[in-house]
Motif scaffolding. Structure first.
Motif, PDB file in Angstrom:
ATOM      1  N   ALA A  13     -23.916 -34.981  37.280  1.00  0.00           N
ATOM      2  CA  ALA A  13     -23.923 -36.419  37.812  1.00  0.00           C
ATOM      3  C   ALA A  13     -24.055 -37.295  36.692  1.00  0.00           C
ATOM      4  N   LEU A  14     -24.450 -36.946  35.349  1.00  0.00           N
ATOM      5  CA  LEU A  14     -24.762 -37.875  34.311  1.00  0.00           C
ATOM      6  C   LEU A  14     -23.141 -38.337  33.960  1.00  0.00           C
ATOM      7  N   PRO A  15     -23.255 -39.673  33.527  1.00  0.00           N
ATOM      8  CA  PRO A  15     -21.966 -40.211  32.888  1.00  0.00           C
ATOM      9  C   PRO A  15     -21.759 -39.502  31.693  1.00  0.00           C
ATOM     10  N   ALA A  16     -20.349 -39.105  31.358  1.00  0.00           N
ATOM     11  CA  ALA A  16     -19.883 -38.523  30.045  1.00  0.00           C
ATOM     12  C   ALA A  16     -20.194 -39.395  28.915  1.00  0.00           C
ATOM     13  N   ALA A  17     -20.724 -38.698  28.139  1.00  0.00           N
ATOM     14  CA  ALA A  17     -21.061 -39.390  26.610  1.00  0.00           C
ATOM     15  C   ALA A  17     -19.879 -40.051  26.145  1.00  0.00           C
ATOM     16  N   ALA A  18     -19.707 -41.283  25.526  1.00  0.00           N
ATOM     17  CA  ALA A  18     -18.641 -41.775  24.823  1.00  0.00           C
ATOM     18  C   ALA A  18     -18.356 -40.853  23.452  1.00  0.00           C
ATOM     19  N   GLU A  19     -17.091 -40.548  23.414  1.00  0.00           N
ATOM     20  CA  GLU A  19     -16.655 -39.856  22.450  1.00  0.00           C
ATOM     21  C   GLU A  19     -16.487 -40.622  21.003  1.00  0.00           C
ATOM     22  N   VAL A  20     -17.229 -39.766  19.742  1.00  0.00           N
ATOM     23  CA  VAL A  20     -17.282 -40.471  18.639  1.00  0.00           C
ATOM     24  C   VAL A  20     -16.693 -39.824  17.635  1.00  0.00           C
ATOM     25  N   LYS A  21     -15.866 -40.473  17.238  1.00  0.00           N
ATOM     26  CA  LYS A  21     -14.900 -39.599  16.096  1.00  0.00           C
ATOM     27  C   LYS A  21     -15.719 -39.601  14.496  1.00  0.00           C
ATOM     28  N   VAL A  22     -15.860 -38.585  14.047  1.00  0.00           N
ATOM     29  CA  VAL A  22     -16.665 -38.661  12.744  1.00  0.00           C
ATOM     30  C   VAL A  22     -15.610 -38.156  11.732  1.00  0.00           C
ATOM     31  N   ILE A  23     -15.682 -39.166  10.564  1.00  0.00           N
ATOM     32  CA  ILE A  23     -14.731 -39.005   9.416  1.00  0.00           C
ATOM     33  C   ILE A  23     -15.773 -38.699   8.337  1.00  0.00           C
ATOM     34  N   ARG A  24     -15.853 -37.410   7.751  1.00  0.00           N
ATOM     35  CA  ARG A  24     -16.696 -37.007   6.433  1.00  0.00           C
ATOM     36  C   ARG A  24     -16.041 -36.937   5.257  1.00  0.00           C
ATOM     37  N   ASP A  25     -17.018 -37.364   4.537  1.00  0.00           N
ATOM     38  CA  ASP A  25     -16.575 -37.402   3.075  1.00  0.00           C
ATOM     39  C   ASP A  25     -15.581 -38.187   2.536  1.00  0.00           C
ATOM     40  N   VAL A  26     -15.463 -39.454   3.149  1.00  0.00           N
ATOM     41  CA  VAL A  26     -14.507 -40.532   2.610  1.00  0.00           C
ATOM     42  C   VAL A  26     -14.929 -40.970   1.070  1.00  0.00           C
ATOM     43  N   ILE A  27     -14.058 -40.808   0.326  1.00  0.00           N
ATOM     44  CA  ILE A  27     -14.319 -41.045  -1.092  1.00  0.00           C
ATOM     45  C   ILE A  27     -14.011 -42.718  -1.354  1.00  0.00           C
ATOM     46  N   TYR A  28     -15.013 -43.284  -1.734  1.00  0.00           N
ATOM     47  CA  TYR A  28     -15.134 -44.954  -1.554  1.00  0.00           C
ATOM     48  C   TYR A  28     -14.856 -45.515  -2.910  1.00  0.00           C
ATOM     49  N   HIS A  29     -14.626 -44.716  -4.016  1.00  0.00           N
ATOM     50  CA  HIS A  29     -14.642 -45.329  -4.953  1.00  0.00           C
ATOM     51  C   HIS A  29     -14.121 -44.141  -6.114  1.00  0.00           C
ATOM     52  N   GLU A  30     -13.132 -44.544  -6.840  1.00  0.00           N
ATOM     53  CA  GLU A  30     -12.552 -43.591  -7.998  1.00  0.00           C
ATOM     54  C   GLU A  30     -12.637 -44.122  -9.349  1.00  0.00           C
ATOM     55  N   ALA A  31     -13.192 -43.677 -10.213  1.00  0.00           N
ATOM     56  CA  ALA A  31     -13.266 -44.208 -11.621  1.00  0.00           C
ATOM     57  C   ALA A  31     -13.585 -43.034 -12.568  1.00  0.00           C
ATOM     58  N   PRO A  32     -13.086 -43.346 -13.652  1.00  0.00           N
ATOM     59  CA  PRO A  32     -13.562 -42.020 -14.891  1.00  0.00           C
ATOM     60  C   PRO A  32     -14.759 -41.736 -14.927  1.00  0.00           C
ATOM     61  N   GLY A  33     -15.165 -40.402 -14.822  1.00  0.00           N
ATOM     62  CA  GLY A  33     -16.555 -40.041 -15.195  1.00  0.00           C
ATOM     63  C   GLY A  33     -17.091 -39.818 -13.732  1.00  0.00           C
ATOM     64  N   LEU A  34     -16.744 -40.470 -12.616  1.00  0.00           N
ATOM     65  CA  LEU A  34     -17.534 -40.447 -11.563  1.00  0.00           C
ATOM     66  C   LEU A  34     -17.402 -39.003 -10.737  1.00  0.00           C
ATOM     67  N   ASP A  35     -18.640 -38.522 -10.050  1.00  0.00           N
ATOM     68  CA  ASP A  35     -18.361 -37.133  -9.317  1.00  0.00           C
ATOM     69  C   ASP A  35     -18.086 -37.790  -7.943  1.00  0.00           C
ATOM     70  N   PRO A  36     -16.999 -37.150  -7.366  1.00  0.00           N
ATOM     71  CA  PRO A  36     -16.521 -37.611  -6.090  1.00  0.00           C
ATOM     72  C   PRO A  36     -17.766 -37.562  -5.038  1.00  0.00           C
ATOM     73  N   GLY A  37     -18.550 -36.396  -5.276  1.00  0.00           N
ATOM     74  CA  GLY A  37     -19.770 -36.232  -4.233  1.00  0.00           C
ATOM     75  C   GLY A  37     -20.747 -37.544  -4.083  1.00  0.00           C
ATOM     76  N   ASP A  38     -20.787 -38.194  -5.473  1.00  0.00           N
ATOM     77  CA  ASP A  38     -21.751 -39.304  -5.501  1.00  0.00           C
ATOM     78  C   ASP A  38     -21.262 -40.511  -4.704  1.00  0.00           C
ATOM     79  N   VAL A  39     -19.996 -40.395  -4.505  1.00  0.00           N
ATOM     80  CA  VAL A  39     -19.252 -41.708  -3.994  1.00  0.00           C
ATOM     81  C   VAL A  39     -18.735 -41.255  -2.576  1.00  0.00           C
ATOM     82  N   ARG A  40     -19.166 -40.618  -1.668  1.00  0.00           N
ATOM     83  CA  ARG A  40     -18.596 -40.250  -0.566  1.00  0.00           C
ATOM     84  C   ARG A  40     -19.269 -41.016   0.578  1.00  0.00           C
ATOM     85  N   ALA A  41     -18.737 -41.179   1.729  1.00  0.00           N
ATOM     86  CA  ALA A  41     -19.494 -41.778   2.875  1.00  0.00           C
ATOM     87  C   ALA A  41     -19.029 -40.976   4.264  1.00  0.00           C
ATOM     88  N   ASP A  42     -19.522 -41.013   5.202  1.00  0.00           N
ATOM     89  CA  ASP A  42     -19.502 -40.543   6.544  1.00  0.00           C
ATOM     90  C   ASP A  42     -19.357 -41.619   7.435  1.00  0.00           C
TER      91      ASP A  42
END
Length: 309
Positions: A40-69
């Motif tokens: 009887a509970l209403p269905a929970a709203a669906e949430v889309k999750v996009i993981r590990d979006v790389i928000y910055h690219e520059a020489p010497g940057l480790d992509p793992g340091d500049v990721r976002a969910d």
């Protein structure tokens, strides 16, 4: 069917059988009630999750340091977005393990696109690396907001502890966003949760700052302390967004939050420092958005006030 065993006969056997039937019927009733309640509970709203979006690219940057969910509410279009900067003394934590488990759900339920970001950590990357990453994330999601169902003109910042310091500094010192061709007025509001580092120059004593800060900031360099102190960088002519500074009852943090709020107001900006009762430094973050939590509704109300202006 109830079975009579042993030598029990007559009324005693009947009562035993009747009781077993009553227990069985009670269990079946409870199971049926649970089944009905769940479906009887209403269905929970669906949430889309996009993981590990790389928000910055520059020489010497480790992509793992500049990721976002990125957590996107169902049907999001021109939604407000909040970029969350985690705590961890600038030295540990990431976009998942340093956030409370309720945050993303709470804010998406309220219609916000919720963005949890990584950033470079000390001591491998000392100040101002963290601020540079904060500015890069703001610039990226401001530019790409539509791709995530968000409105670039409805961008908010939130942070806890070290992340609160980062959010405050990038919103107050215009140099960080200027490096990306943006002004601080792209930020609609800042919710900063319980940092004690808004004024490192007042934290430092006898030519040093506490050992706790050494991995991120030079221990004996007062120029670094000043450059990392949002309170000391407030200027009247800088378009600084409104601030909600939440703090708990602990040493140092209340005084630093109130000092920053008063400094902002004294320079003509909007700011409020508010105590969150019955919370510790840790539980303020861990329980943010949980059932009965008072802090998350404060933040959403504050954000919506800025949207209404």
């Amino acid at each position: 069917m109830c079975r009579m065993t042993g030598t029990s006969t007559g009324p005693a056997a009947y009562l035993l059988c009747h009781n077993e039937i009553r227990v069985a019927m009670r269990i079946l009733s409870l199971v049926f009630l649970a089944f009905v309640t769940v479906f009887a509970l209403p269905a929970a709203a669906e949430v889309k999750v996009i993981r590990d979006v790389i928000y910055h690219e520059a020489p010497g940057l480790d992509p793992g340091d500049v990721r976002a969910d990125v957590y996107i509410p169902e049907g999001a279009k021109d939604a407000p977005m909040v970029i969350m900067m985690h705590g961890g003394a600038w030295t540990f934590g990431n976009k998942q393990n340093a956030l409370g488990m309720y945050q993303a759900k709470y804010f998406t339920d309220q219609g916000f696109v919720f963005i949890a970001m990584n950033y470079r950590l000390a001591p491998s990357h000392r100040f101002p690396a963290q601020e540079e990453d904060a500015a890069a994330a703001i610039a990226y999601f401001h530019e790409h907001a539509k791709e995530f169902g968000a409105d670039p003109d409805k961008l908010f910042l939130m942070g806890h502890s070290a992340g609160a310091h980062m959010a405050a500094l990038v919103a107050i010192d215009p140099d960080y966003l200027d490096a990306f061709g943006l002004k601080t007025d792209v930020i609609k509001g800042v919710a900063a949760l319980d940092s004690a580092a808004y004024n490192l120059s007042r934290t430092g004593r006898d030519g040093d700052i506490p050992d706790f800060y050494h991995p991120a900031f030079t221990g004996d360099d007062r120029d670094v302390w000043a450059a990392a102190s949002p309170t000391l960088l407030v200027e009247e002519e800088t378009p600084i967004p409104p601030f909600l500074l939440l703090y708990v009852d602990r040493a140092v943090a209340p005084a630093r939050a109130k000092e920053l709020a008063e400094t902002l107001k004294g320079k003509g900006h909007k700011a409020e420092a508010r105590l969150v009762k019955k919370r510790s430094h840790k539980s303020l973050n861990d329980r943010l958005g949980a059932k009965g939590d008072k802090a998350a509704p404060m933040i959403v109300e504050f954000f919506r006030e800025q949207l209404a202006d």
